[in-house]
Every structure is written in structure tokens, then in C-alpha cells.
Scaffold this motif. Structure first.
Motif: not given
Ligand code: NAI
Length: 415
Positions: A32, A35-36, A66, A39, A62, A361
Motif C-alpha cells: 500500500r 502503491f501510494s 495505487g 500510483q 490499497t 499491477e
């Protein structure tokens, strides 16, 4: 934002549940955070049809971290945690799920999610995928993710018939999923469901487990650990032999029906216990299902052959047969661990849902090269999830020396 949930007022309680799950999902937490920052799902709409639980909530958060826009509905009418659904709506995620929703509402909710025109779908049991292949045949989907054995079986059947319309990652087939979630998660939480519904002592009881796959292995192992005398029924000779070598007795369903005190199905098959089995069961036999669909116990036959039925406790219904024997059904024959307990503990869903996030992803990065078939998550990603989990559990991995690596890579060594 559109949604259909039981009550937004439950959100405070739901947030606490989601927070408690997050603390036991360290690998998903690492993903998470990454991802932040990176992106990877920016600009993607995701439609998810999964059990609406605190662990799923953490997966949804999560995906949102992303960059994705997420809409969620339930993959089972009885597994929704209404407070978690409220917490997600409060966090800005559209949710269509109410615990105990009827079949029409269940499908209305799937359609509401599909109306958001998702690029990616997350399915658990392939119900959303089936709607896309039966009713919404013109709707474009980039790719999908599938969580469970039963869903993967359905998808592989679609691929074999050449009708699957988009690539799907069989998240269930990752080693970090089925060797842990199906075994340890289903093993512990199915017994948890029976304990909450019936509060019985397992020690000394004869527990019949139908199906000795990953889930059956987990249930049988945990029941034995609690002191039960475990009987396994299997149709596959290898799995049956494996059960025998684990120390369980192996017999046919009819033989087991007359012996067992508690019956738990985990086959992914239909009508495993039927009228002829119920007729042989002892008074106060308890029957429960851990398989994905509520088709493993033939409850219609049980109802027809019973003189009366009544709800005895929460998630425990009693059917009285003409001979006076009572059969007790847990959670209406639906997934016992989600219907009568809270599903798998977050500690193990950390693995499954890390696989889900990484699969999303991976599929987005590789969408151009994928065909409409069922894929496994690449082995190196599977191993990375295992490595992170081991690290979070303070385990350390031995490293091969250069000499050992060379030895394992060569055929020229011998005695
Ligand atoms: P699996 O394929 O590893 O095992 C199923 C076993 O049942 C196989 O060994 C098969 O030979 C056996 N079987 C089939 N028909 C049978 C019959 N009539 N009588 C006795 N044995 C029979 O599948 P897995 O991963 O163990 O999953 C089983 C079911 O549980 C699936 O529906 C799956 O989707 C579901 N599941 C449920 C979870 C939960 O939270 N309750 C979690 C993960 C999976």
C-alpha cells in the motif's frame, strides 16, 4: 457516490475492524505504501465482487492508494460485514452489499458494479465473470483476478471452451495463496464458525471431512489438533491415501454418515451429503459446508424428508427426521467460516490479498501481451510475497553459498 448498504451509522465500528485487520496485514501495508508513491493503478476503474470483510476492505484501500477508482459488491449474500461496508462508504468507496441480501439483490449489486464500466475485475467464485459472459457479452474488460478454487475451475472451463473473453490471473493458484489461505485460513476459521454456532467440544468427537484438498487438509488437521477422531471421504486415490497417511480414517460417505458427529464439506462439488446420508446420521449430527457454493449439502432433500425445522441458535437450524433424529445445519449450508464466523484471519489474508494487489499491477503492466486465458502470477512475485511475510514474522531465510548454487545448477557431480 452511489451505494447500497445496511446502515452508514455502522461505519465507526467498521473502521475499528478494518484498522485491527490492517495491523495483521504487514505485507499488504508495504504494498500500500509503495502503491501510494508509485500510483501503478492510476486511471483504472476496478469492479470487485468479493466477501465484504475487514481484510477485503484493506485490499480495496490499497487499490485506491495505487490510484484506482474502486466499486465493491458481495461475492456471497451471507458473508458481508455490514459495519465494514459502511466504513468503506465512509472512506469514499462505492459498496453494494447487505448481509442476508436475496438472490435478486445479489445480482442487482453485481450489475451495479459492472455499470461503472470497470477496466479490471476482482472476482471470488467467478459470479461477476459469469454475468459478463452470459448477459453483458458486449462489455469490454481489460483483465480479471480470481480468488478461489471454484472460480478458477469455472474460468478454466471457459478457456477450454474458447469462450473466455479476457485474461484472468488465477490468484488462487499462487503458492502463497492456496498453501496458506485454503489450508490454514479455512482450517481454523471453519472450526471457528462451527464453534460460534454450536459451541461444541471437538475433543473426542468424530469429525467427517469431505474432500482432502487444501481446505480439507486444513480442516482435518485442525480438528485432529483439537482432539477429534477425523474421518475423510475422498474421490481421488492420491488425496485419499494422503489422508490415510496423515492418520485419518478414510471411508465412503455412506459409511461415514453413520459414524460421524460433525460433517464438514470442502469439495467444490455438488450434493456431497444427500438424503441417503442424512437418513443414516446420528441424533444431533452437525453438518456444515466450507466449499465456495451452498450446493455441497442437499438441504432441499433434508427439508423434504424432515417433519419439522426450527432455528435453535444463531446460524444453527435443527431439522427433525421421522425417526426422531435431529440434524443441525450451520449457516444455511453456506461457507461456514464466513456465514458463522468472520472468515479467515487477517494474518493469512495478508498473503492472498498481497497476491491480488500485485496481480493487478502485473496485469496492467503486461495487458498488451496477454491473451484471453488463465494465468498464474509469475513465480518470482509469489516468492517475493513469501519473503516479505517471512520477514514480517521475524523468520530469516538461509542463503545458498556460491558453491551450493553451482552444485545445484550442475549435472556433472556424482559420487
Ligand atoms: P481442492 O481441489 O484442492 O480440493 C477439493 C477436493 O475434494 C479434491 O481432493 C477432490 O478430489 C475432492 N472431492 C471432489 N468431489 C468429492 C466428493 N464428492 N466427495 C469427496 N471428495 C470430493 O480444492 P480446495 O482449494 O480445497 O477448495 C475446496 C472448496 O473450498 C472450493 O469450492 C473452494 O473454492 C472453496 N474455498 C473455500 C474457502 C473458504 O473460505 N471457506 C477458502 C478457499 C477455498
Amino acid at each position: 457516490m452511489n451505494h447500497d448498504i445496511a446502515h452508514i451509522g455502522l461505519s465507526e465500528q467498521g473502521h475499528l475492524r478494518v484498522e485491527w485487520a490492517a495491523r495483521r496485514m504487514p505485507v499488504l501495508g508495504v504494498i500500500r505504501k509503495r502503491f501510494s508513491e508509485e500510483q501503478p493503478l492510476e486511471g483504472y476503474r476496478i469492479g470487485a465482487c468479493m466477501h465484504v470483510t475487514s481484510e477485503t476492505a484493506n485490499l480495496m484501500l490499497t487499490l485506491v492508494a495505487g490510484g484506482a477508482e474502486v466499486t465493491l459488491c458481495a461475492s456471497n449474500p451471507l458473508s458481508t460485514q455490514d459495519d465494514v461496508a459502511a466504513a468503506l462508504v465512509d472512506a469514499g468507496i462505492s459498496v453494494y452489499a447487505r448481509r442476508g441480501e436475496d438472490a435478486d439483490t445479489f445480482y442487482e449489486h453485481i450489475n451495479a458494479v459492472l455499470d461503472t464500466d470497470p477496466h479490471l475485475i476482482f472476482d471470488d467464485g467467478a459470479d461477476m465473470t459469469t454475468v459478463l459472459h452470459r448477459e453483458r457479452v458486449d462489455q469490454e474488460i481489460l483483465a480479471g483476478m480470481e480468488e478461489t478454487t471454484t472460480g478458477v475451475i469455472r474460468l478454466k472451463a471457459m478457456a477450454d471452451e474458447g469462450v473466455l473473453r479476457f485474461p484472468v490471473v488465477a490468484v488462487n493458484d499462487s503458492d502463497t495463496k492456496h498453501l496458506f489461505d485454503n489450508r490454514h485460513g479455512t482450517g481454523q476459521s471453519s472450526l471457528d464458525g462451527i464453534l460460534r454456532a454450536a459451541n461444541i467440544l471437538f475433543a473426542g468427537r468424530k469429525v467427517v471431512v469431505a474432500g482432502f484438498g487444501d481446505c480439507g487438509w486444513g480442516i482435518a488437521t485442525r480438528a485432529k489438533g483439537l482432539g477429534a477422531d477425523v474421518i475423510v471421504t475422498e474421490v481421488d486415490p492420491i488425496r485419499a491415501l494422503a489422508a490415510a497417511m496423515e492418520g485419518h480414517r478414510v471411508m465412503t460417505g455412506l459409511e461415514a454418515a453413520a459414524e460421524g458427529d460433525v460433517f464438514i464439506t470442502a469439495t467444490g462439488n455438488i450434493r456431497v451429503f444427500r438424503a441417503e446420508h442424512f437418513a443414516l446420521m446420528k441424533d444431533n449430527a452437525i453438518v456444515a459446508n466450507a466449499g465456495h457454493f451452498d450446493v455441497e449439502l442437499d438441504l432441499r432433500a433434508l427439508d423434504e424428508m424432515s417433519e419439522s425445522r426450527r432455528v435453535l441458535r444463531d446460524n444453527l437450524e435443527e431439522f427433525t427426521l421421522p425417526n426422531g433424529n435431529r440434524v443441525l445445519v450451520v449457516a444455511e449450508g453456506r461457507l461456514v467460516n464466513l456465514g458463522a464466523a468472520e472468515g479467515h484471519p487477517a494474518d493469512v489474508m495478508d498473503l492472498s490479498f498481497s497476491d491480488q494487489a500485485i496481480a493487478a499491477e502485473w496485469i496492467v503492466k503486461n495487458a498488451d501481451t496477454l491473451e484471453p486465458r488463465v494465468y498464474r502470477l509469475p513465480d518470482e512475485l509469489d516468492r517475493e510475497v513469501a519473503r516479505l511475510k517471512l520477514e514480517a514474522m521475524s523468520g530469516s531465510l538461509e542463503m545458498l553459498t556460491d558453491e551450493q548454487a553451482a552444485y545445484l545448477g550442475s549435472w556433472q557431480h556424482g559420487t
